[in-house]
Enzyme design. Structure first.
Site, PDB file in Angstrom:
ATOM      1  N   LYS A  22       3.342  -2.763   8.034  1.00  0.00           N
ATOM      2  CA  LYS A  22       3.410  -1.372   8.534  1.00  0.00           C
ATOM      3  C   LYS A  22       2.018  -0.748   8.466  1.00  0.00           C
ATOM      4  CE  LYS A  22       4.666   2.155   5.752  1.00  0.00           C
ATOM      5  NZ  LYS A  22       3.650   3.232   5.750  1.00  0.00           N
ATOM      6  N   ASN A  23       1.327  -0.901   7.316  1.00  0.00           N
ATOM      7  CA  ASN A  23       0.068  -0.186   7.117  1.00  0.00           C
ATOM      8  C   ASN A  23      -1.085  -0.790   7.896  1.00  0.00           C
ATOM      9  OD1 ASN A  23       1.473   1.609   5.654  1.00  0.00           O
ATOM     10  ND2 ASN A  23       0.816   0.861   3.652  1.00  0.00           N
ATOM     11  N   ARG A  92       2.326  10.432   8.944  1.00  0.00           N
ATOM     12  CA  ARG A  92       1.025  10.598   8.257  1.00  0.00           C
ATOM     13  C   ARG A  92      -0.048   9.777   8.966  1.00  0.00           C
ATOM     14  NH1 ARG A  92      -2.703  12.638   4.618  1.00  0.00           N
ATOM     15  NH2 ARG A  92      -4.049  10.970   3.867  1.00  0.00           N
ATOM     16  N   CYS A 116       4.982  11.167   4.015  1.00  0.00           N
ATOM     17  CA  CYS A 116       5.746  11.162   2.762  1.00  0.00           C
ATOM     18  C   CYS A 116       5.311  12.306   1.839  1.00  0.00           C
ATOM     19  CB  CYS A 116       5.490   9.870   2.012  1.00  0.00           C
ATOM     20  SG  CYS A 116       6.199   8.475   2.858  1.00  0.00           S
ATOM     21  N   ARG A 121      -1.883  15.267   0.487  1.00  0.00           N
ATOM     22  CA  ARG A 121      -2.584  14.078   0.978  1.00  0.00           C
ATOM     23  C   ARG A 121      -3.641  14.565   1.977  1.00  0.00           C
ATOM     24  NH1 ARG A 121       1.608   9.681   2.565  1.00  0.00           N
ATOM     25  NH2 ARG A 121      -0.181   8.305   2.454  1.00  0.00           N
ATOM     26  N   PRO A 122      -4.803  14.916   1.448  1.00  0.00           N
ATOM     27  CA  PRO A 122      -5.848  15.502   2.289  1.00  0.00           C
ATOM     28  C   PRO A 122      -6.453  14.500   3.273  1.00  0.00           C
ATOM     29  CG  PRO A 122      -6.699  14.992   0.136  1.00  0.00           C
ATOM     30  CD  PRO A 122      -5.225  14.672   0.098  1.00  0.00           C
ATOM     31  N   ILE A 123      -7.176  15.009   4.215  1.00  0.00           N
ATOM     32  CA  ILE A 123      -7.907  14.143   5.145  1.00  0.00           C
ATOM     33  C   ILE A 123      -9.390  14.532   5.181  1.00  0.00           C
ATOM     34  CG2 ILE A 123      -5.947  13.553   6.664  1.00  0.00           C
ATOM     35  CD1 ILE A 123      -6.983  15.797   8.531  1.00  0.00           C
ATOM     36  N   ASP A 124      -9.826  15.184   4.104  1.00  0.00           N
ATOM     37  CA  ASP A 124     -11.217  15.663   4.085  1.00  0.00           C
ATOM     38  C   ASP A 124     -12.232  14.531   4.243  1.00  0.00           C
ATOM     39  OD1 ASP A 124     -10.081  15.017   1.497  1.00  0.00           O
ATOM     40  OD2 ASP A 124     -12.059  15.461   0.699  1.00  0.00           O
ATOM     41  N   LEU A 125     -11.910  13.347   3.738  1.00  0.00           N
ATOM     42  CA  LEU A 125     -12.879  12.243   3.832  1.00  0.00           C
ATOM     43  C   LEU A 125     -12.955  11.701   5.261  1.00  0.00           C
ATOM     44  CD1 LEU A 125     -12.033  10.475   0.460  1.00  0.00           C
ATOM     45  CD2 LEU A 125     -13.925  12.033   0.947  1.00  0.00           C
ATOM     46  N   ASP A 306       1.766   1.350  -3.855  1.00  0.00           N
ATOM     47  CA  ASP A 306       3.008   1.251  -3.075  1.00  0.00           C
ATOM     48  C   ASP A 306       4.029   0.325  -3.724  1.00  0.00           C
ATOM     49  OD1 ASP A 306       1.351   1.267   0.175  1.00  0.00           O
ATOM     50  OD2 ASP A 306       1.712   2.815  -1.332  1.00  0.00           O
ATOM     51  N   ILE A 328      -3.578   6.522  -8.241  1.00  0.00           N
ATOM     52  CA  ILE A 328      -3.868   6.928  -6.855  1.00  0.00           C
ATOM     53  C   ILE A 328      -3.104   8.209  -6.528  1.00  0.00           C
ATOM     54  CG2 ILE A 328      -3.881   6.169  -4.435  1.00  0.00           C
ATOM     55  CD1 ILE A 328      -5.409   4.178  -6.101  1.00  0.00           C
ATOM     56  N   ARG A 398      11.493   3.825   7.876  1.00  0.00           N
ATOM     57  CA  ARG A 398      10.129   3.913   8.414  1.00  0.00           C
ATOM     58  C   ARG A 398       9.330   2.661   8.079  1.00  0.00           C
ATOM     59  NH1 ARG A 398       6.907   8.478   6.148  1.00  0.00           N
ATOM     60  NH2 ARG A 398       5.356   7.317   7.324  1.00  0.00           N
TER      61      ARG A 398
HETATM   62  C1  EPZ Z   1      -2.610   4.344   2.727  1.00  0.00           C
HETATM   63  O1  EPZ Z   1      -2.487   5.750   2.741  1.00  0.00           O
HETATM   64  C2  EPZ Z   1      -1.194   3.826   2.883  1.00  0.00           C
HETATM   65  N1  EPZ Z   1      -0.648   4.323   4.141  1.00  0.00           N
HETATM   66  C3  EPZ Z   1      -0.328   4.294   1.718  1.00  0.00           C
HETATM   67  O2  EPZ Z   1       0.940   3.659   1.861  1.00  0.00           O
HETATM   68  C4  EPZ Z   1      -0.959   3.823   0.409  1.00  0.00           C
HETATM   69  O3  EPZ Z   1      -0.203   4.324  -0.665  1.00  0.00           O
HETATM   70  C5  EPZ Z   1      -2.402   4.346   0.326  1.00  0.00           C
HETATM   71  O4  EPZ Z   1      -3.143   3.890   1.475  1.00  0.00           O
HETATM   72  C6  EPZ Z   1      -3.120   3.853  -0.917  1.00  0.00           C
HETATM   73  O5  EPZ Z   1      -3.147   2.438  -0.923  1.00  0.00           O
HETATM   74  C7  EPZ Z   1      -1.037   3.742   5.285  1.00  0.00           C
HETATM   75  O6  EPZ Z   1      -1.845   2.829   5.290  1.00  0.00           O
HETATM   76  C8  EPZ Z   1      -0.429   4.295   6.545  1.00  0.00           C
HETATM   77  P1  EPZ Z   1      -5.863   6.695   0.933  1.00  0.00           P
HETATM   78  P2  EPZ Z   1      -3.824   6.640   2.920  1.00  0.00           P
HETATM   79  O7  EPZ Z   1      -6.706   7.378   1.954  1.00  0.00           O
HETATM   80  O8  EPZ Z   1      -4.787   5.921   3.773  1.00  0.00           O
HETATM   81  C9  EPZ Z   1      -7.233  10.540  -1.477  1.00  0.00           C
HETATM   82  C10 EPZ Z   1       3.251   3.508   2.053  1.00  0.00           C
HETATM   83  O9  EPZ Z   1       4.097   3.640   1.157  1.00  0.00           O
HETATM   84  N2  EPZ Z   1      -7.804  10.988  -0.190  1.00  0.00           N
HETATM   85  O10 EPZ Z   1      -6.241   5.312   0.499  1.00  0.00           O
HETATM   86  O11 EPZ Z   1      -3.406   8.005   3.314  1.00  0.00           O
HETATM   87  C11 EPZ Z   1      -5.705  10.519  -1.419  1.00  0.00           C
HETATM   88  O12 EPZ Z   1      -5.188  11.790  -1.724  1.00  0.00           O
HETATM   89  C12 EPZ Z   1       2.093   4.480   2.110  1.00  0.00           C
HETATM   90  O13 EPZ Z   1       3.223   2.597   2.914  1.00  0.00           O
HETATM   91  C13 EPZ Z   1      -8.589  12.124  -0.175  1.00  0.00           C
HETATM   92  O14 EPZ Z   1      -8.812  12.768  -1.203  1.00  0.00           O
HETATM   93  O15 EPZ Z   1      -4.346   6.657   1.426  1.00  0.00           O
HETATM   94  C14 EPZ Z   1      -5.352   9.493  -2.468  1.00  0.00           C
HETATM   95  O16 EPZ Z   1      -5.324  10.085  -3.740  1.00  0.00           O
HETATM   96  C15 EPZ Z   1       2.247   5.612   1.120  1.00  0.00           C
HETATM   97  N3  EPZ Z   1      -9.126  12.537   1.011  1.00  0.00           N
HETATM   98  C16 EPZ Z   1      -6.527   8.503  -2.398  1.00  0.00           C
HETATM   99  O17 EPZ Z   1      -7.589   9.185  -1.709  1.00  0.00           O
HETATM  100  C17 EPZ Z   1      -8.914  11.834   2.175  1.00  0.00           C
HETATM  101  O18 EPZ Z   1      -9.454  12.250   3.229  1.00  0.00           O
HETATM  102  C18 EPZ Z   1      -6.199   7.247  -1.609  1.00  0.00           C
HETATM  103  O19 EPZ Z   1      -5.722   7.647  -0.339  1.00  0.00           O
HETATM  104  C19 EPZ Z   1      -8.126  10.687   2.133  1.00  0.00           C
HETATM  105  C20 EPZ Z   1      -7.578  10.270   0.941  1.00  0.00           C
END
Ligand code: EPZ
Length: 419
Positions: A22-23, A92, A116, A121-125, A306, A328, A398
């Protein structure tokens, strides 16, 4: 309202095949917008996230043909227009459209993503990377506009102080056709990142280092069509392996890449789980005594966040007291009260989950609070004596393709019912 009903306590056996990741596929599909020809994906899972992404792609002007696990996508008709807000908000991973629309048109107007409930779950990065590549971010109502003002995005050097899967992949997608070189430092190393880089490189991109913490992308002018096999879903695999150890009397989980699950398998070994690792499968025997172990999640190749929820029911069978710490998402604990309703000795103490086993679970009405919590409740329902009813099951559908059929084939007494 739809719910899953399970009459638990039955031993399961047989074989279950893991589907495509999925991811990975939620990034592969938007990335295809960058191509100037047809791209075909094989091994696409039958999950509702894919249904949503296909709908969005068609609304944007792509032509999509689906035949079982094969998707043939012609992105040539995709237009630079605002994304459909309703669809975006439910998914998301819709943020990957930012990267591909920016990469193709120098502009993206999208609704802000939903997904979810794992806490904020920010997207600032993601935005930090796009701004570094020349995009300006503006907000118009629920929409966010990213625009380079008609120029192409340009290469940049970016260091992510938080390891982020999404922003790493999104930057790679936006950079594939950028002018110049992009270097991503402290990149996430998940296998799904390698899968997206493999697709882009097979379309003609020049990406090196995916899977390490430094990824270099030399922008190219055009990306052509290709055919790509989606990697197996390591999280679905881990979920079924944990379920097999919890209620199985000999279950073979196939289409598994062992090297994607090393930290997970190491934990099962520590618990004393008896299993055999084969070429692309794992055979899980009927378990005897298991030892409670503590879990601490970390970015790949550490223990996947996950998988902490889907492993929880098995942990509850083990003898002893231990903790689960999700570094995380510290809020990824909404499954705990639901498990406690089934009689489990589990609670959240100061952001950490504490459990003590062994536990005999009893069926109860419970609700899925997010995708992986839902998977944990399915396994708990299979373990519990009596009837378990799970609501909010859209979360589960999903990310777990054909889960009812796969579990029925193993002998589970499980139904999806409409009320
Ligand atoms: C991916 O989410 C996965 N989703 C998530 O799986 C998984 O839990 C996560 O990576 C961590 O491995 C998909 O790939 C679609 P991150 P993602 O950016 O990319 C913080 C599932 O169950 N962060 O690696 O959104 C964030 O808050 C889902 O299949 C920022 O601060 O995760 C988190 O604490 C749930 N700013 C950490 O980084 C940002 O702009 C890791 O998030 C982005 C993230």
């Amino acid at each position: 309202m739809r719910k899953i009903v399970i009459n638990g306590g039955k031993p399961l056996s047989g074989q279950v095949a893991v589907s495509g990741a999925k991811n990975s596929v939620v990034a592969l599909i938007p990335a295809i917008i960058l191509a100037d020809d047809i791209v075909t994906l094989d091994g696409v899972p039958a999950i509702s996230d894919v249904d949503s992404l296909i709908e969005i792609m068609e609304i944007m002007g792509a032509k999509v043909k689906r035949d079982g696990e094969t998707l043939e996508i012609d992105p040539r008709g995709v237009e630079n227009k605002p994304m459909p807000y309703g669809k975006i908000n439910s998914l998301r991973a819709s943020y990957y459209f930012y990267g591909s629309l920016l990469g193709r048109f120098g502009e993206a107007v999208v609704g802000l993503p939903g997904g979810c409930d794992l806490g904020p779950r920010p997207i600032d990065l993601h935005l930090k990377a796009f701004e570094a590549m020349g995009a300006k971010v503006s907000y118009e109502g629920d929409n966010m506009r990213l625009s380079t003002g008609g120029k192409a995005v340009h290469g940049t050097q970016i260091f992510f102080d938080t390891v982020t899967v999404g922003a790493t992949i999104n930057t790679m997608i936006a950079a594939a056709k950028a002018e110049g070189r992009t270097i991503i430092e402290n990149a996430a190393r998940e296998p799904e990142i390698i899968d997206v880089a493999t697709l882009l490189n097979n379309m003609g991109a020049h990406i090196r280092g995916a899977g390490t913490d430094i990824i270099t992308i030399e922008g190219v002018k055009t990306l052509h069509g290709t055919r790509h096999q989606v990697i197996p879903d390591r999280i679905e695999a881990g979920s079924y392996i944990a379920m097999a150890a919890a209620v199985g009397e000999g279950i073979k989980v196939t289409n598994v890449l062992y090297e994607h699950l090393e930290s997970f398998i190491a934990k099962l070994d520590e618990m004393g789980v008896r299993m055999t690792v084969e070429e692309d499968a794992i055979f899980v025997e009927k378990q005897e005594k298991l030892k409670a172990v503590s879990i601490k999640t970390a970015p790949y190749p550490g223990f996947a966040t996950d998988l902490q929820q889907p492993l929880t029911p098995l942990l509850l069978k083990a003898e002893g007291r231990a903790t689960i710490t999700d570094t995380i998402y510290e809020k990824r604990v909404n499954h705990v009260p639901e498990m406690a309703r089934m009689g489990a000795n589990i609670s959240t103490v100061g952001g950490r989950i504490v459990y003590e086993g062994p536990n005999d679970l009893t069926g109860a009405p419970v609700k899925a609070t997010d995708l992986r919590a839902g998977a944990a409740l399915v396994t708990a329902g299979l373990m519990a004596k009596g009837r378990t009813e799970i609501t909010n099951i859209e979360f589960i559908l999903r990310g777990y393709s054909n889960i009812i059929e796969k579990l029925k084939a193993l002998g589970a007494d499980i139904e999806l019912i409409e009320e």
